[in-house]
Structures are given as C-alpha cells and as structure tokens.
Design a protein around this motif. Structure first.
Motif, PDB file in Angstrom:
ATOM      1  N   TYR A 281       0.845  -1.205   0.000  1.00 63.43           N
ATOM      2  CA  TYR A 281       0.000   0.000   0.000  1.00 63.43           C
ATOM      3  C   TYR A 281       0.876   1.249   0.000  1.00 63.43           C
ATOM      4  O   TYR A 281       0.652   2.191  -0.759  1.00 63.43           O
ATOM      5  CB  TYR A 281      -0.918  -0.018   1.231  1.00 63.43           C
TER       6      TYR A 281
ATOM      7  N   GLN B 164       0.231   0.987  -4.321  1.00 65.15           N
ATOM      8  CA  GLN B 164      -0.986   0.281  -4.696  1.00 65.15           C
ATOM      9  C   GLN B 164      -2.143   0.755  -3.826  1.00 65.15           C
ATOM     10  O   GLN B 164      -1.985   0.973  -2.628  1.00 65.15           O
ATOM     11  CB  GLN B 164      -0.802  -1.232  -4.547  1.00 65.15           C
ATOM     12  N   SER B 165      -3.322   0.897  -4.435  1.00 66.15           N
ATOM     13  CA  SER B 165      -4.483   1.358  -3.687  1.00 66.15           C
ATOM     14  C   SER B 165      -5.089   0.216  -2.878  1.00 66.15           C
ATOM     15  O   SER B 165      -4.846  -0.955  -3.156  1.00 66.15           O
ATOM     16  CB  SER B 165      -5.544   1.917  -4.638  1.00 66.15           C
TER      17      SER B 165
ATOM     18  N   ARG C 149      -8.122  -0.655  -2.905  1.00 64.66           N
ATOM     19  CA  ARG C 149      -9.031  -1.406  -3.772  1.00 64.66           C
ATOM     20  C   ARG C 149      -8.268  -2.459  -4.576  1.00 64.66           C
ATOM     21  O   ARG C 149      -8.704  -3.601  -4.714  1.00 64.66           O
ATOM     22  CB  ARG C 149      -9.760  -0.452  -4.724  1.00 64.66           C
ATOM     23  N   GLU C 150      -7.112  -2.077  -5.110  1.00 68.80           N
ATOM     24  CA  GLU C 150      -6.294  -3.022  -5.870  1.00 68.80           C
ATOM     25  C   GLU C 150      -5.833  -4.176  -4.987  1.00 68.80           C
ATOM     26  O   GLU C 150      -5.892  -5.348  -5.385  1.00 68.80           O
ATOM     27  CB  GLU C 150      -5.078  -2.308  -6.450  1.00 68.80           C
TER      28      GLU C 150
ATOM     29  N   GLU D 100     -11.319  -3.949   2.021  1.00 70.05           N
ATOM     30  CA  GLU D 100     -10.659  -2.652   2.149  1.00 70.05           C
ATOM     31  C   GLU D 100     -10.676  -2.172   3.594  1.00 70.05           C
ATOM     32  O   GLU D 100      -9.724  -1.555   4.074  1.00 70.05           O
ATOM     33  CB  GLU D 100     -11.327  -1.624   1.235  1.00 70.05           C
TER      34      GLU D 100
ATOM     35  N   TYR E   8      -7.338  -1.065   5.723  1.00 76.48           N
ATOM     36  CA  TYR E   8      -7.153   0.217   6.401  1.00 76.48           C
ATOM     37  C   TYR E   8      -6.844   0.030   7.889  1.00 76.48           C
ATOM     38  O   TYR E   8      -6.071   0.782   8.479  1.00 76.48           O
ATOM     39  CB  TYR E   8      -8.397   1.097   6.228  1.00 76.48           C
TER      40      TYR E   8
ATOM     41  N   ALA F 268      -6.178   7.612   0.622  1.00 81.14           N
ATOM     42  CA  ALA F 268      -6.695   6.801  -0.479  1.00 81.14           C
ATOM     43  C   ALA F 268      -7.387   7.680  -1.516  1.00 81.14           C
ATOM     44  O   ALA F 268      -7.261   7.456  -2.726  1.00 81.14           O
ATOM     45  CB  ALA F 268      -7.659   5.746   0.051  1.00 81.14           C
ATOM     46  N   LYS F 269      -8.137   8.702  -1.045  1.00 81.31           N
ATOM     47  CA  LYS F 269      -8.802   9.616  -1.982  1.00 81.31           C
ATOM     48  C   LYS F 269      -7.776  10.399  -2.792  1.00 81.31           C
ATOM     49  O   LYS F 269      -7.949  10.621  -3.999  1.00 81.31           O
ATOM     50  CB  LYS F 269      -9.708  10.580  -1.210  1.00 81.31           C
TER      51      LYS F 269
ATOM     52  N   GLN G 119      -4.777   9.379  -3.511  1.00 86.21           N
ATOM     53  CA  GLN G 119      -4.180   8.444  -4.453  1.00 86.21           C
ATOM     54  C   GLN G 119      -5.095   8.205  -5.652  1.00 86.21           C
ATOM     55  O   GLN G 119      -4.642   8.112  -6.793  1.00 86.21           O
ATOM     56  CB  GLN G 119      -3.892   7.110  -3.761  1.00 86.21           C
ATOM     57  N   LYS G 120      -6.405   8.121  -5.396  1.00 82.68           N
ATOM     58  CA  LYS G 120      -7.372   7.885  -6.467  1.00 82.68           C
ATOM     59  C   LYS G 120      -7.361   9.053  -7.452  1.00 82.68           C
ATOM     60  O   LYS G 120      -7.387   8.861  -8.675  1.00 82.68           O
ATOM     61  CB  LYS G 120      -8.769   7.705  -5.861  1.00 82.68           C
TER      62      LYS G 120
ATOM     63  N   LEU H 249      -4.206   8.962  -9.438  1.00 84.46           N
ATOM     64  CA  LEU H 249      -4.265   7.913 -10.451  1.00 84.46           C
ATOM     65  C   LEU H 249      -5.056   8.377 -11.667  1.00 84.46           C
ATOM     66  O   LEU H 249      -4.672   8.137 -12.812  1.00 84.46           O
ATOM     67  CB  LEU H 249      -4.899   6.645  -9.855  1.00 84.46           C
TER      68      LEU H 249
END
Length: 384
Positions: free
Chosen positions: A22, A26-27, A29-30, A39, A43, A66-67, A69-70, A73
C-alpha cells in the motif's frame, strides 16, 4: 468434502507485506482485489502497522490518503492517454483513426475517459464499431482481444491450453488449434523457461519414518502438508532462501518465509504462518526431506507443539516430495527466471505478490480441475 467454517485468518507477515505494498503505491481497492482482503481490513492494518505521516510532521487518515491516491491515479491516466493518443494524431486524422485508438486502449482506460480526453463523442465511437467486418474477422478480433487479456492477466505465464480452457469457461466455442493459431499471429508465447539451480552440499543422512509413502490422495484441506526450501538469487546479498508449506488437497501455499540464511528458524516461521492461517483441527501430516533443518530438535519440538505427524522422504528419493518440488519449478519458470532481484527485500515483495496474489488466488491448475487453490479451499470451508 468436509466443511470447515471460520473467518479468514492472516499472519503478521502477510499483514505487514500488504501494508508495505500500500505504501509503495498500490491502492486499497487493488490490494483487496489482488489478495481477497476487504478494504476495511486493509485500512485497519495500515493504521496498526504504518500510519501515514506527511513531510511537515502532520498526518492524514488512510481514507484521505486513499482519496488523494485515487485522484492522482486519474490524473496520471489522463496524462498517459494524452501522450499515447496525440502521439498518433496529426493535423489531418479521420474519426476511424481516433476510434481505432480508443478501441486499442479501452482495455487499460474507461471508454468515457478516453472519449472525454480525446474530444470524441461517445456516440461517434460506438457507431464506428458497427462498420461491417466479416463475421470470421470480427470473431477473430474478439477472440484475440480475450486471448491477450487472459495472457496479460496471467503475466504472460499461460500457454494455449490454459487460455483455451478459460475461453470456454467464458462461453467462447473455439478449438485449441484456433487459439494456438491466433496466439501465433499475435506473436504471443508463454514466458516460462527452465534455469539452473545450485545443488546443496551432501551431508550424512539418517533415515526416518516415511508416513506419506507417496500417497498424495486427500479428502479435504489440512490433511497433508509438504514443505521444502528453494534458492533465490539477489544482486546485493547473493543467494537467499524461500521456505514453503503446501497443502496437497488444494495445492495452496499455506505458509512461506524468506530470508538470507537457510536455518531452522526459516522453516519454522513458514510452518507457524501456515498453522496460524489454516488452524487445522484434524490429524495432520507434514512431509519434508531429510535436510538438517527439518531433522533438527528445534523443529521437532515445534511439530510436537502443533500436534503434527512428521513424515520424511527416503534418502535419495526426490519423488517422495514431488508436489512441493513441482511448485518450486513453477515458481522458477513463471517468475524467478525472468527477474534479477536487487536485494532480499525486493525479492521478498515479488515472491509475496506471486504466491499470494497470483499462484494461490488466480492461477488455475489442471490437477485440481482448472480451479485455483483458493477456490478449492473455499469449497472445503463452505465459503461462497
């Protein structure tokens, strides 16, 4: 098959490696999709093992990170689309040129994002797909796309027989010869190769009881495990060692450990990880060779503590432990022989991703009716 109901268990080595992945980009979700962990659980592990801190000393929650990172991406995808798209587009370009490019890239990016970035109405793209192409050519294009998708999903490890099987499962009625022909036309070949491995030094060996006697038949999981050690080379540290524990029923690697020294602690950690994850409740046999690590008093104490019966291969008889040897051969052909690992840590991450993300959860096996090891275990545990 017997039912074994309990929630999924993960050892600390597994949890920490997921957190490391992470943090490497990598997210959640992935990772959830790759390793079958929710998920929410990921976390929780992040919070426990590695809270996110910023350079100025402040910190953010895993959700906020995470947001971010999204969003990053999405921006990265848009940038890549622009670079790839406009590298092909010149002043005079037809709609067909653009829609062909979208068709080529839709495997990697959403169609609506491609159309938005390239300034093409979605209707233009979808109408372009209705141009008349011969039925055979249309089928071949679709089959080739599916073949490439399956091939890439397997990280180029599957050959024609496995791809053919997965196409049939997906509803395609196609012969193996046709799959082979389309693969050849698309210049697709499995990357698997064989490579030399060092031979351990010979030692004086004392025979011990062989309970298994090459009887690899099982009725359910956690009846018979096999274990062994294999060599992995790195540029900085030279030879490192991977100890694995394999369940003969599911063919799943239920425990593994990686390190720079081939010690009893290495194989003990692999067995502890397997025991903690699987929680076997029935009588269990663990089979290994007669290596000094497996015949040590320290390992015998651990075997007794776990109430496991230890079975040993006969001297000079590698076929007694053929299943774990087969796994290590697959590991070398599909992963290790194609990579030069920098150091112990980079090798450890790559092997974790191969074992937990690919081999256990995604790689289908002919010996278990073209299922994955995790699917077989889930059936035994009555997990949908």
């Amino acid at each position: 098959m017997a039912n074994h109901k309990h929630g999924k268990r993960y050892n600390d080595d597994f949890r920490k490696m997921v957190v490391d992945l992470y943090r490497s980009g990598q997210s959640a979700r992935e990772l959830s999709s790759e390793y079958g962990v929710s998920e929410v659980t990921i976390y929780a592990w992040i919070k426990k093992f590695n809270p996110v801190e910023l350079e100025d000393g402040s910190s953010v929650t895993p959700d906020d990170y995470a947001k971010m990172q999204k969003e990053m991406l999405k921006l990265q995808q848009e940038n890549e689309i622009l670079k790839k798209g406009y590298g092909h587009i010149r002043k005079k370009v037809t709609d067909n040129d653009i829609t062909d490019f979208i068709e080529q890239e839709r495997e990697y990016y959403p169609v609506h994002t491609l159309c938005e970035v390239l300034g093409v109405p979605r209707s233009t793209y979808y109408q372009s797909l209705t141009f008349s192409i011969s039925k055979q050519e249309q089928e071949n294009r679709q089959l080739t796309k599916e073949i490439i998708r399956i091939f890439n999903d397997s990280k180029q490890r599957y050959g024609a027989p496995k791809i053919h099987h997965l196409l049939e499962l997906a509803g395609y009625h196609v012969s193996l010869k046709r799959v082979q022909r389309l693969m050849k036309k698309a210049n697709i070949r499995s990357i698997t190769t064989k490579k030399f491995r060092p031979t351990p030094s010979k030692e004086k060996i004392i025979e011990r009881e062989n309970i298994l006697e090459r009887d690899f038949e099982t009725k359910t999981i956690n009846e018979k495990w096999v274990g062994d050690i294999t060599y992995i080379h790195t540029l900085k540290q030279g030879w490192c060692y991977l100890a694995t524990v394999l369940d003969l029923h599911s063919r799943k690697v239920v425990g593994h450990s990686f390190g720079r020294t081939m010690t009893t602690e290495l194989i003990s950690t692999a067995l502890r990880n397997a025991y903690e994850t699987q929680q076997p409740c029935e009588e269990l046999i663990f089979h290994s060779d007669l290596g000094s690590q497996y015949t040590s008093d320290e390992f015998a104490f651990l075997i007794t503590e776990f109430n496991i019966k230890h079975s040993f291969s006969y001297k000079g008889s590698p076929y007694d432990n053929a299943c774990i040897e087969s796994f290590h051969a697959i590991l070398k052909k599909e992963e290790v022989n194609h990579v030069q690992y920098l150091d112990e840590y980079s090798a450890k991450i790559a092997l974790f991703q191969y074992i937990e993300g690919w081999y256990n959860r995604k790689r289908i096996h002919g010996s278990i009716n073209y299922m994955t090891p995790q699917e077989v275990e889930n059936i035994c545990r009555n997990i949908s």
